[in-house]
Design a protein around this motif. Structure first.
Motif, mmCIF file in Angstrom:
data_model
loop_
_atom_site.group_PDB
_atom_site.id
_atom_site.type_symbol
_atom_site.label_atom_id
_atom_site.label_comp_id
_atom_site.label_asym_id
_atom_site.label_seq_id
_atom_site.Cartn_x
_atom_site.Cartn_y
_atom_site.Cartn_z
ATOM 1 N N ARG A 84 -16.962 -10.365 3.963
ATOM 2 C CA ARG A 84 -16.543 -11.480 4.820
ATOM 3 C C ARG A 84 -16.076 -12.686 4.020
ATOM 4 N NH1 ARG A 84 -21.028 -11.662 9.732
ATOM 5 N NH2 ARG A 84 -20.600 -9.555 10.558
ATOM 6 N N LYS A 85 -16.461 -12.738 2.767
ATOM 7 C CA LYS A 85 -16.038 -13.849 1.917
ATOM 8 C C LYS A 85 -14.514 -13.926 1.837
ATOM 9 C CE LYS A 85 -16.708 -15.701 -2.746
ATOM 10 N NZ LYS A 85 -17.313 -15.468 -4.088
ATOM 11 N N GLY A 86 -13.848 -12.767 1.955
ATOM 12 C CA GLY A 86 -12.396 -12.745 1.861
ATOM 13 C C GLY A 86 -11.705 -13.550 2.950
ATOM 14 N N LEU A 87 -12.353 -13.658 4.115
ATOM 15 C CA LEU A 87 -11.741 -14.399 5.220
ATOM 16 C C LEU A 87 -11.567 -15.873 4.902
ATOM 17 C CD1 LEU A 87 -13.568 -12.749 8.255
ATOM 18 C CD2 LEU A 87 -11.293 -12.223 7.336
ATOM 19 N N LYS A 88 -12.311 -16.372 3.909
ATOM 20 C CA LYS A 88 -12.150 -17.764 3.501
ATOM 21 C C LYS A 88 -10.765 -18.001 2.883
ATOM 22 C CE LYS A 88 -17.084 -18.400 2.520
ATOM 23 N NZ LYS A 88 -18.085 -18.737 1.466
ATOM 24 N N GLY A 89 -10.106 -16.934 2.492
ATOM 25 C CA GLY A 89 -8.773 -17.067 1.908
ATOM 26 C C GLY A 89 -7.702 -17.420 2.913
ATOM 27 N N GLY A 90 -8.021 -17.357 4.201
ATOM 28 C CA GLY A 90 -7.085 -17.771 5.238
ATOM 29 C C GLY A 90 -5.802 -16.963 5.266
ATOM 30 N N LEU A 91 -4.701 -17.623 5.611
ATOM 31 C CA LEU A 91 -3.418 -16.949 5.800
ATOM 32 C C LEU A 91 -2.962 -16.165 4.583
ATOM 33 C CD1 LEU A 91 -0.961 -16.369 7.563
ATOM 34 C CD2 LEU A 91 0.024 -18.533 6.779
ATOM 35 N N PRO A 92 -3.010 -16.702 3.359
ATOM 36 C CA PRO A 92 -2.549 -15.907 2.217
ATOM 37 C C PRO A 92 -3.292 -14.581 2.085
ATOM 38 C CG PRO A 92 -2.763 -18.200 1.576
ATOM 39 C CD PRO A 92 -3.364 -18.078 2.947
ATOM 40 N N TYR A 93 -4.608 -14.624 2.209
ATOM 41 C CA TYR A 93 -5.415 -13.412 2.076
ATOM 42 C C TYR A 93 -5.073 -12.402 3.165
ATOM 43 C CZ TYR A 93 -9.637 -10.555 1.493
ATOM 44 O OH TYR A 93 -10.522 -9.512 1.299
ATOM 45 N N LEU A 94 -4.958 -12.880 4.389
ATOM 46 C CA LEU A 94 -4.688 -11.987 5.518
ATOM 47 C C LEU A 94 -3.287 -11.394 5.434
ATOM 48 C CD1 LEU A 94 -6.316 -14.125 8.351
ATOM 49 C CD2 LEU A 94 -7.189 -11.971 7.409
ATOM 50 N N GLN A 95 -2.295 -12.234 5.084
ATOM 51 C CA GLN A 95 -0.929 -11.710 5.045
ATOM 52 C C GLN A 95 -0.740 -10.686 3.928
ATOM 53 O OE1 GLN A 95 2.267 -14.734 5.459
ATOM 54 N NE2 GLN A 95 2.373 -13.770 7.463
ATOM 55 N N VAL A 96 -1.287 -10.961 2.757
ATOM 56 C CA VAL A 96 -1.163 -9.989 1.673
ATOM 57 C C VAL A 96 -1.860 -8.681 2.051
ATOM 58 C CG1 VAL A 96 -1.823 -9.478 -0.710
ATOM 59 C CG2 VAL A 96 -0.878 -11.714 -0.132
ATOM 60 N N SER A 97 -3.045 -8.779 2.630
ATOM 61 C CA SER A 97 -3.797 -7.576 3.003
ATOM 62 C C SER A 97 -3.051 -6.759 4.052
ATOM 63 C CB SER A 97 -5.177 -7.965 3.538
ATOM 64 O OG SER A 97 -5.918 -8.661 2.563
ATOM 65 N N ILE A 98 -2.563 -7.414 5.090
ATOM 66 C CA ILE A 98 -1.847 -6.697 6.146
ATOM 67 C C ILE A 98 -0.517 -6.163 5.635
ATOM 68 C CG2 ILE A 98 -0.761 -6.937 8.418
ATOM 69 C CD1 ILE A 98 -2.940 -9.003 9.079
ATOM 70 N N GLY A 99 0.136 -6.919 4.748
ATOM 71 C CA GLY A 99 1.381 -6.434 4.158
ATOM 72 C C GLY A 99 1.185 -5.135 3.400
ATOM 73 N N VAL A 100 0.099 -5.040 2.652
ATOM 74 C CA VAL A 100 -0.198 -3.803 1.930
ATOM 75 C C VAL A 100 -0.467 -2.663 2.912
ATOM 76 C CG1 VAL A 100 -1.814 -2.684 0.333
ATOM 77 C CG2 VAL A 100 -1.059 -5.027 -0.100
ATOM 78 N N CYS A 101 -1.124 -2.978 4.028
ATOM 79 C CA CYS A 101 -1.379 -1.945 5.043
ATOM 80 C C CYS A 101 -0.070 -1.370 5.593
ATOM 81 C CB CYS A 101 -2.232 -2.511 6.166
ATOM 82 S SG CYS A 101 -3.941 -2.858 5.689
ATOM 83 N N TRP A 102 0.942 -2.222 5.807
ATOM 84 C CA TRP A 102 2.251 -1.718 6.239
ATOM 85 C C TRP A 102 2.815 -0.748 5.213
ATOM 86 C CZ3 TRP A 102 4.879 -1.659 10.622
ATOM 87 C CH2 TRP A 102 4.551 -2.566 11.629
ATOM 88 N N PHE A 103 2.688 -1.076 3.954
ATOM 89 C CA PHE A 103 3.184 -0.194 2.898
ATOM 90 C C PHE A 103 2.444 1.144 2.913
ATOM 91 C CE2 PHE A 103 2.793 1.461 -1.427
ATOM 92 C CZ PHE A 103 4.123 1.596 -1.782
ATOM 93 N N VAL A 104 1.120 1.092 3.071
ATOM 94 C CA VAL A 104 0.321 2.316 3.073
ATOM 95 C C VAL A 104 0.682 3.201 4.264
ATOM 96 C CG1 VAL A 104 -2.026 3.218 3.334
ATOM 97 C CG2 VAL A 104 -1.583 1.304 1.771
ATOM 98 N N VAL A 105 0.789 2.608 5.449
ATOM 99 C CA VAL A 105 1.130 3.402 6.641
ATOM 100 C C VAL A 105 2.517 4.007 6.493
ATOM 101 C CG1 VAL A 105 1.553 3.298 9.117
ATOM 102 C CG2 VAL A 105 -0.403 2.090 8.150
ATOM 103 N N TRP A 106 3.478 3.216 5.998
ATOM 104 C CA TRP A 106 4.815 3.769 5.758
ATOM 105 C C TRP A 106 4.749 4.966 4.812
ATOM 106 C CZ3 TRP A 106 6.936 3.922 0.807
ATOM 107 C CH2 TRP A 106 8.198 4.513 0.730
ATOM 108 N N ALA A 107 3.949 4.863 3.751
ATOM 109 C CA ALA A 107 3.862 5.944 2.771
ATOM 110 C C ALA A 107 3.375 7.239 3.418
ATOM 111 C CB ALA A 107 2.934 5.537 1.623
ATOM 112 N N PHE A 108 2.382 7.127 4.292
ATOM 113 C CA PHE A 108 1.876 8.336 4.950
ATOM 114 C C PHE A 108 2.884 8.885 5.965
ATOM 115 C CE2 PHE A 108 -2.269 6.709 3.440
ATOM 116 C CZ PHE A 108 -2.724 7.865 2.826
ATOM 117 N N VAL A 109 3.481 7.999 6.750
ATOM 118 C CA VAL A 109 4.454 8.449 7.754
ATOM 119 C C VAL A 109 5.661 9.089 7.081
ATOM 120 C CG1 VAL A 109 6.082 7.672 9.520
ATOM 121 C CG2 VAL A 109 3.740 6.791 9.501
#
Length: 214
Positions: A84-109
């Motif tokens: 939960r400490k990661g949530l303190k990173g706010g928008l930068p932390y969330l956007q980078v994390s979700i951006g990587v998730c898009w890359f991962v899902v694309w790779a599998f699809v």
């Protein structure tokens, strides 16, 4: 096309995650055994994708799936350690994390479709989403932290970070609605949503302080 997106962009992003994501919190760099496994998985992925130039789509697809696994190992390892400490990173932390998730899902699809015999098209809706919304969120999320750092030291740094890190839900919603619209082929909706996202980022930058207050 896949070697460029995965090898040049994807592996660069994955390699910096153990350092840059904890920096947003802030915390020390985090990695473990999964990062070592991810390294060898990434090397195998590059090998398969390179071989795919001669062997065809199946080899390329295996390489793309392996690249997704490597990235997933790294980002999951980081999030488990930060918690939960990661949530303190706010928008930068969330956007980078979700951006990587898009890359991962694309790779599998994309990878699974190639292994299944699909034609290796260079630019699909999923590829557009991975490149624009996935990589884009990683870049803008990183800039949302790095630009305030470049703008100057405390106390200005704290005020600037508050402007770029706070109220993350509008840019997150706009960016990811744009991604789903690209996948669905809804170009006008994608353009509008991504436009709102970029505009929000521009307004945040316009409010930054570049000189000390008197």
């Amino acid at each position: 096309a896949r070697l460029n997106l995965v090898g040049l962009v994807g592996f660069t992003i994955a390699g910096t995650l153990p350092t840059i994501l904890p920096t947003f919190v802030p915390s020390k760099a985090v990695s473990g055994t999964e990062a070592k496994v991810a390294l060898w998985t990434a090397l195998a992925a590059a090998g398969f994708m390179t071989a795919g130039a001669s062997l065809g789509g199946v080899a390329t697809g295996i390489g793309v799936v392996l690249a997704g696994i490597a990235s997933l190992l790294i980002v999951v390892g980081i999030h488990l350690r930060l918690g939960r400490k990661g949530l303190k990173g706010g928008l930068p932390y969330l956007q980078v994390s979700i951006g990587v998730c898009w890359f991962v899902v694309w790779a599998f699809v994309d990878g699974v479709s190639l292994v299944g015999g699909a034609t290796a098209l260079p630019f699909t809706g999923w590829t557009a989403a991975a490149a624009l919304v996935g990589v884009g969120q990683v870049l803008l999320g990183s800039f949302a932290y790095l630009i305030p750092v470049l703008a100057g030291p405390p106390p200005r740094l704290g005020r600037n970070l508050a402007r770029t890190k706070g109220h993350p839900w509008l840019p997150l919603a706009a960016a990811n609605v744009g991604g789903f619209a690209l996948v669905a082929g809804a170009g006008e909706l994608a353009a509008a949503a991504i436009g709102v996202w970029v505009l929000d980022f521009g307004l945040r930058l316009a409010r930054l302080e570049w000189r000390d207050r008197e």
